[in-house]
Every structure is written in C-alpha cells, then in structure tokens.
Design a protein around this motif. Structure first.
Motif, PDB file in Angstrom:
ATOM      1  N   MET A  22       0.828  -1.205   0.000  1.00  0.00           N
ATOM      2  CA  MET A  22       0.000   0.000   0.000  1.00  0.00           C
ATOM      3  C   MET A  22       0.868   1.263   0.000  1.00  0.00           C
ATOM      4  N   LEU A  23       1.856   1.299   0.920  1.00  0.00           N
ATOM      5  CA  LEU A  23       2.745   2.455   0.992  1.00  0.00           C
ATOM      6  C   LEU A  23       3.571   2.589  -0.282  1.00  0.00           C
ATOM      7  N   ARG A  24       3.982   1.425  -0.835  1.00  0.00           N
ATOM      8  CA  ARG A  24       4.746   1.448  -2.084  1.00  0.00           C
ATOM      9  C   ARG A  24       3.902   2.012  -3.220  1.00  0.00           C
ATOM     10  N   ALA A  25       2.639   1.661  -3.265  1.00  0.00           N
ATOM     11  CA  ALA A  25       1.754   2.161  -4.311  1.00  0.00           C
ATOM     12  C   ALA A  25       1.568   3.674  -4.194  1.00  0.00           C
ATOM     13  N   ILE A  26       1.427   4.149  -2.958  1.00  0.00           N
ATOM     14  CA  ILE A  26       1.285   5.598  -2.740  1.00  0.00           C
ATOM     15  C   ILE A  26       2.562   6.317  -3.159  1.00  0.00           C
ATOM     16  N   TYR A  27       3.723   5.737  -2.752  1.00  0.00           N
ATOM     17  CA  TYR A  27       5.005   6.340  -3.126  1.00  0.00           C
ATOM     18  C   TYR A  27       5.156   6.407  -4.642  1.00  0.00           C
ATOM     19  N   ASP A  28       4.848   5.305  -5.329  1.00  0.00           N
ATOM     20  CA  ASP A  28       4.969   5.281  -6.791  1.00  0.00           C
ATOM     21  C   ASP A  28       4.036   6.302  -7.434  1.00  0.00           C
ATOM     22  N   TRP A  29       2.830   6.454  -6.876  1.00  0.00           N
ATOM     23  CA  TRP A  29       1.872   7.422  -7.424  1.00  0.00           C
ATOM     24  C   TRP A  29       2.406   8.847  -7.291  1.00  0.00           C
ATOM     25  N   VAL A  30       2.967   9.166  -6.124  1.00  0.00           N
ATOM     26  CA  VAL A  30       3.528  10.505  -5.901  1.00  0.00           C
ATOM     27  C   VAL A  30       4.785  10.698  -6.745  1.00  0.00           C
ATOM     28  N   ASP A  31       5.627   9.670  -6.796  1.00  0.00           N
ATOM     29  CA  ASP A  31       6.885   9.778  -7.536  1.00  0.00           C
ATOM     30  C   ASP A  31       6.643   9.987  -9.025  1.00  0.00           C
ATOM     31  N   GLU A  32       5.614   9.354  -9.561  1.00  0.00           N
ATOM     32  CA  GLU A  32       5.299   9.494 -10.980  1.00  0.00           C
ATOM     33  C   GLU A  32       4.929  10.937 -11.332  1.00  0.00           C
ATOM     34  N   ARG A  33       4.371  11.650 -10.378  1.00  0.00           N
ATOM     35  CA  ARG A  33       3.912  13.013 -10.635  1.00  0.00           C
ATOM     36  C   ARG A  33       4.924  14.086 -10.209  1.00  0.00           C
ATOM     37  N   LEU A  34       5.700  13.800  -9.164  1.00  0.00           N
ATOM     38  CA  LEU A  34       6.623  14.812  -8.633  1.00  0.00           C
ATOM     39  C   LEU A  34       8.093  14.442  -8.779  1.00  0.00           C
ATOM     40  N   ASP A  35       8.379  13.203  -9.191  1.00  0.00           N
ATOM     41  CA  ASP A  35       9.770  12.743  -9.379  1.00  0.00           C
ATOM     42  C   ASP A  35      10.590  12.992  -8.111  1.00  0.00           C
ATOM     43  N   ILE A  36      10.140  12.397  -6.998  1.00  0.00           N
ATOM     44  CA  ILE A  36      10.813  12.630  -5.716  1.00  0.00           C
ATOM     45  C   ILE A  36      11.967  11.674  -5.464  1.00  0.00           C
TER      46      ILE A  36
END
Length: 223
Positions: free
Chosen positions: A1-15
């Motif tokens: 779940m946390l990995r999915a949230i991280y990937d979702w944010v990373d795809e949009r903000l490139d963190i």
C-alpha cells in the motif's frame, strides 16, 4: 500500500532523485558513534532540531485554544491545562521543551566553537547559527508572557526594563516591546504576534539557510 502511494507521488513529482540525494549522502567516519565515542558531541545539532519540531507541533496545538487578550489569556491557559484531554501534557512538553531547546542549542554552539567548526569556509554558517540562537532566545522571552499570570507579568516587566537600559536605543526598544508606556494589552498582543508569526518565520528561514550551508560545505573535520 505504501509502495503504491510512493509510486503514485513519484510518478507526478519525481521525488526519487531528491530522496536518493539525501539518503545516499555519506557521513564522515568521525561522527559515527560506532567508531568514535566523541561522535556523540555531533548529535547536539540534530537533537536541537528534533526539539524545535516538537515545539512547533505542540505550539500549533496550544494556539487552537489560546486567546491572546488580557481578559481571557489566563483563563484559556487554565482551560487548556485542566479541561482539554492531554492538554496538560502538551503544554508541559512545550514549556519544558523551550528550556531543553536552549540547552541543546548552547551545547551545539560549544561543540562548534571548541572543535573550530566556525572557521574557514564556515564563517557565514556560524553567523547564521548565532542568529538562530538570538531568535530562540526571543521565542523564549515572548512566550513567557503569554500565560498572563503574575510571574509572567513581572518577569516581562524586568526584561523590558533591562532592554530599556541599552544605550541610545534602549527607550525605543522598550516602547516597541511594550507597545506603549506599560506592560499591558498591547504588550501581550505584540508578544503573541512575535511568538507565533514573526520569530517562527525567521527561525524557519535561518534553519533552511543553515541546512543548505551544511550540505554544501559538509560536516567539519575531527578535532
């Protein structure tokens, strides 16, 4: 779940590049307690920042209940202390945290001074650190009046009188702090504004500059 949230944010903000830049940053061996016992003295800066974060979070909670006027200030503190669930604990954290922050900052300053970490090329960061120290003292002084009890009132009165004794600028400093000729409603309003808005803004800006300079110049070498 946390990995999915991280990937979702990373795809949009490139963190990921930012996180990797922070996580993969090498720390010098002399600040590793596993290798050098004296490395513990390098923890004071991080501990100070940790206490400051606690102060900010607890202060935000206190501000939800505090009423900054001379009629209701003391009553609002009593209400928070005695009626709100966990209110006494949060207020105690903020009260004692203020003293702990000053002590930790003082120890951090001693470490920087006695290890020569203020020397070239870190002179500017030393100045920034001294400004942080001044802002922290200002936060302690302005916050002391906010409970609006006898101890806070007379301690502030003494503090203003000390400021008034400064050559040339003293009377102007006293009027600025008091908002008039006496410690009263204007003083409480000014101290609240300084404690909640102006000084925290200055502190966050200075901390940002402090961290950027540390990152660019690196941690100073061993004693």
């Amino acid at each position: 779940m946390l990995r999915a949230i991280y990937d979702w944010v990373d795809e949009r903000l490139d963190i990921t590049p930012i996180w990797r830049d922070v996580a993969d940053h090498e720390v010098p061996e002399h600040v590793n307690p596993a290798h050098h016992f004296s490395a513990f003295i390098y923890c004071f800066g991080g501990l100070t920042f940790f206490v400051v974060v606690i102060q900010i979070l607890s202060g935000m909670f206190l501000a939800m209940y505090y009423v900054p006027d001379i009629v209701n200030a003391h009553a609002s503190v009593n209400y928070l202390q005695n009626e709100i669930a966990m209110g006494a604990i949060v207020r105690g954290m903020h009260h004692w945290g203020a003293s702990v922050a000053i002590v930790m900052l003082f120890l951090h300053t001693l470490r920087v001074f006695f290890t020569g970490s203020y020397k070239h090329p870190r002179e500017f960061n030393w100045v920034v650190g001294m400004l942080i120290f001044a802002v922290m003292l200002g936060l302690g002084f302005t916050g002391y009046l906010l409970p609006w009890d006898n101890k806070a009132y007379f301690a502030t009165k003494v503090g203003v009188e000390i400021a008034a004794s400064v050559p040339v600028l003293g009377p102007y400093i006293a009027i600025f702090l008091q908002g008039g000729d006496i410690v009263g409603a204007q003083t409480l309003a000014r101290f609240f504004a300084l404690h909640v808005f102006f000084l925290p803004a200055a502190l966050l800006a200075l901390l940002g500059a402090h961290f950027i300079l540390i990152r660019r110049q690196g941690i100073s070498g061993p004693l």
